[in-house]
Design a protein around this motif. Structure first.
Motif, PDB file in Angstrom:
ATOM      1  N   GLU A   1       1.547   2.403 -11.109  1.00  0.00           N
ATOM      2  CA  GLU A   1       1.208   3.662 -11.474  1.00  0.00           C
ATOM      3  C   GLU A   1       1.877   4.581 -13.189  1.00  0.00           C
ATOM      4  OE1 GLU A   1       3.042   5.329  -7.308  1.00  0.00           O
ATOM      5  OE2 GLU A   1       4.029   5.252  -8.773  1.00  0.00           O
TER       6      GLU A   1
ATOM      7  N   LYS B   1      -8.505   5.363  -1.844  1.00  0.00           N
ATOM      8  CA  LYS B   1      -8.651   5.588  -1.239  1.00  0.00           C
ATOM      9  C   LYS B   1     -10.013   5.928  -1.154  1.00  0.00           C
ATOM     10  CE  LYS B   1      -7.205   6.359   2.964  1.00  0.00           C
ATOM     11  NZ  LYS B   1      -6.194   7.397   4.357  1.00  0.00           N
TER      12      LYS B   1
ATOM     13  N   ALA C   1      -5.502   0.399  -9.296  1.00  0.00           N
ATOM     14  CA  ALA C   1      -6.101   0.003  -7.729  1.00  0.00           C
ATOM     15  C   ALA C   1      -6.489  -1.594  -7.932  1.00  0.00           C
ATOM     16  CB  ALA C   1      -6.331   0.412  -6.867  1.00  0.00           C
TER      17      ALA C   1
ATOM     18  N   TYR D   1      -3.987   8.795  -5.636  1.00  0.00           N
ATOM     19  CA  TYR D   1      -4.052   7.751  -4.195  1.00  0.00           C
ATOM     20  C   TYR D   1      -4.775   7.995  -3.911  1.00  0.00           C
ATOM     21  CZ  TYR D   1       0.542   4.586  -5.747  1.00  0.00           C
ATOM     22  OH  TYR D   1       0.830   3.867  -6.227  1.00  0.00           O
TER      23      TYR D   1
ATOM     24  N   TYR E   1      -0.312  -1.717  -6.568  1.00  0.00           N
ATOM     25  CA  TYR E   1      -0.991  -0.670  -7.589  1.00  0.00           C
ATOM     26  C   TYR E   1      -0.400  -0.755  -9.353  1.00  0.00           C
ATOM     27  CZ  TYR E   1      -3.266   0.201  -3.554  1.00  0.00           C
ATOM     28  OH  TYR E   1      -4.164   0.300  -2.012  1.00  0.00           O
TER      29      TYR E   1
ATOM     30  N   VAL F   1      -3.376   5.270 -11.611  1.00  0.00           N
ATOM     31  CA  VAL F   1      -2.474   4.355 -11.245  1.00  0.00           C
ATOM     32  C   VAL F   1      -4.386   3.863 -10.916  1.00  0.00           C
ATOM     33  CG1 VAL F   1      -2.813   4.104  -8.491  1.00  0.00           C
ATOM     34  CG2 VAL F   1      -1.606   5.942  -9.595  1.00  0.00           C
TER      35      VAL F   1
ATOM     36  N   SER G   1       0.352  -1.325  -0.088  1.00  0.00           N
ATOM     37  CA  SER G   1      -0.473  -0.142  -0.208  1.00  0.00           C
ATOM     38  C   SER G   1       0.195   1.520   0.168  1.00  0.00           C
ATOM     39  CB  SER G   1      -0.910  -0.591   1.486  1.00  0.00           C
ATOM     40  OG  SER G   1      -0.090   0.355   2.302  1.00  0.00           O
ATOM     41  N   PRO G   2      -0.273   2.180  -0.692  1.00  0.00           N
ATOM     42  CA  PRO G   2       1.270   3.737  -0.821  1.00  0.00           C
ATOM     43  C   PRO G   2       1.259   4.561   0.859  1.00  0.00           C
ATOM     44  CG  PRO G   2      -0.789   3.417  -1.639  1.00  0.00           C
ATOM     45  CD  PRO G   2      -1.093   2.968  -1.166  1.00  0.00           C
TER      46      PRO G   2
END
Length: 174
Positions: free
Chosen positions: A159, A143, A171, A139, A157, A169, A83-84
């Motif tokens: 990019e 989210k 996801a 992101y 993810y 992005v 996760s970021p």
């Protein structure tokens, strides 16, 4: 004297606001729920370690330089495998250049292919903004959309930062 500093501060604030606006800083990401129609091929190298480590920056610069020199043709991008939020401490990422297929170009030494498979359910976030501002906005958009639609992210993810067009992005959804 105080009026001069106040005028200078206002002028600088206005200048930074205009620059931020021109870079797309006030725009929000457009997020859609999709299924990937085709695979994405990324030629690059894998990195696992601290996101602030110089080795991660070196891989990014290397991919950029190979692309600039014409040794790899395509858009710069990454595939994150965490996760970021956690990648700020510990990144698990494949850094490289998106290519049209795996046969048209000779890979530089040490480079491998990774595939982001077709048929995956994803949230796709796009924004018309500078690549410097895009990641955080993309992101955040993913989210927020996942929370609003009560979707669970798989924490993979993709990019992509094209020269022409919008950064994006993808996801992966569970």
């Amino acid at each position: 004297m105080n009026r001069i500093f106040l005028a200078l501060a206002l002028l600088l604030t206005l200048g930074f606001s205009v620059a931020y606006w021109k870079m797309g800083g006030f725009k929000a990401a457009v997020v859609t729920r999709e299924t990937t129609a085709q695979p994405y091929f990324l030629a690059g190298r894998y990195y696992e370690g601290p996101a602030q480590d110089e080795a991660f920056g070196d891989l990014t610069r290397e991919a950029y330089n190979l692309r600039k020199a014409g040794k790899l043709r395509g858009d710069f991008g990454n595939i994150f495998y965490n996760s970021p939020e956690s990648s700020r401490d510990q990144a698990k990422v494949f850094v490289g250049v998106f290519v049209a297929d795996t046969t048209a170009q000779q890979l530089p030494a040490g480079y491998r292919y990774r595939t982001f498979a077709a048929g995956q359910r994803v949230l796709r976030a796009r924004i018309n903004a500078s690549y410097l501002l895009a990641p955080d906005k993309l992101y955040t958009g993913v989210k927020d959309a996942a929370a609003a639609q009560k979707l669970t992210l798989q924490h993979i993810y993709l990019e992509r930062f094209p020269d022409e067009g919008e950064p994006e992005v993808l996801a992966v959804l569970k």
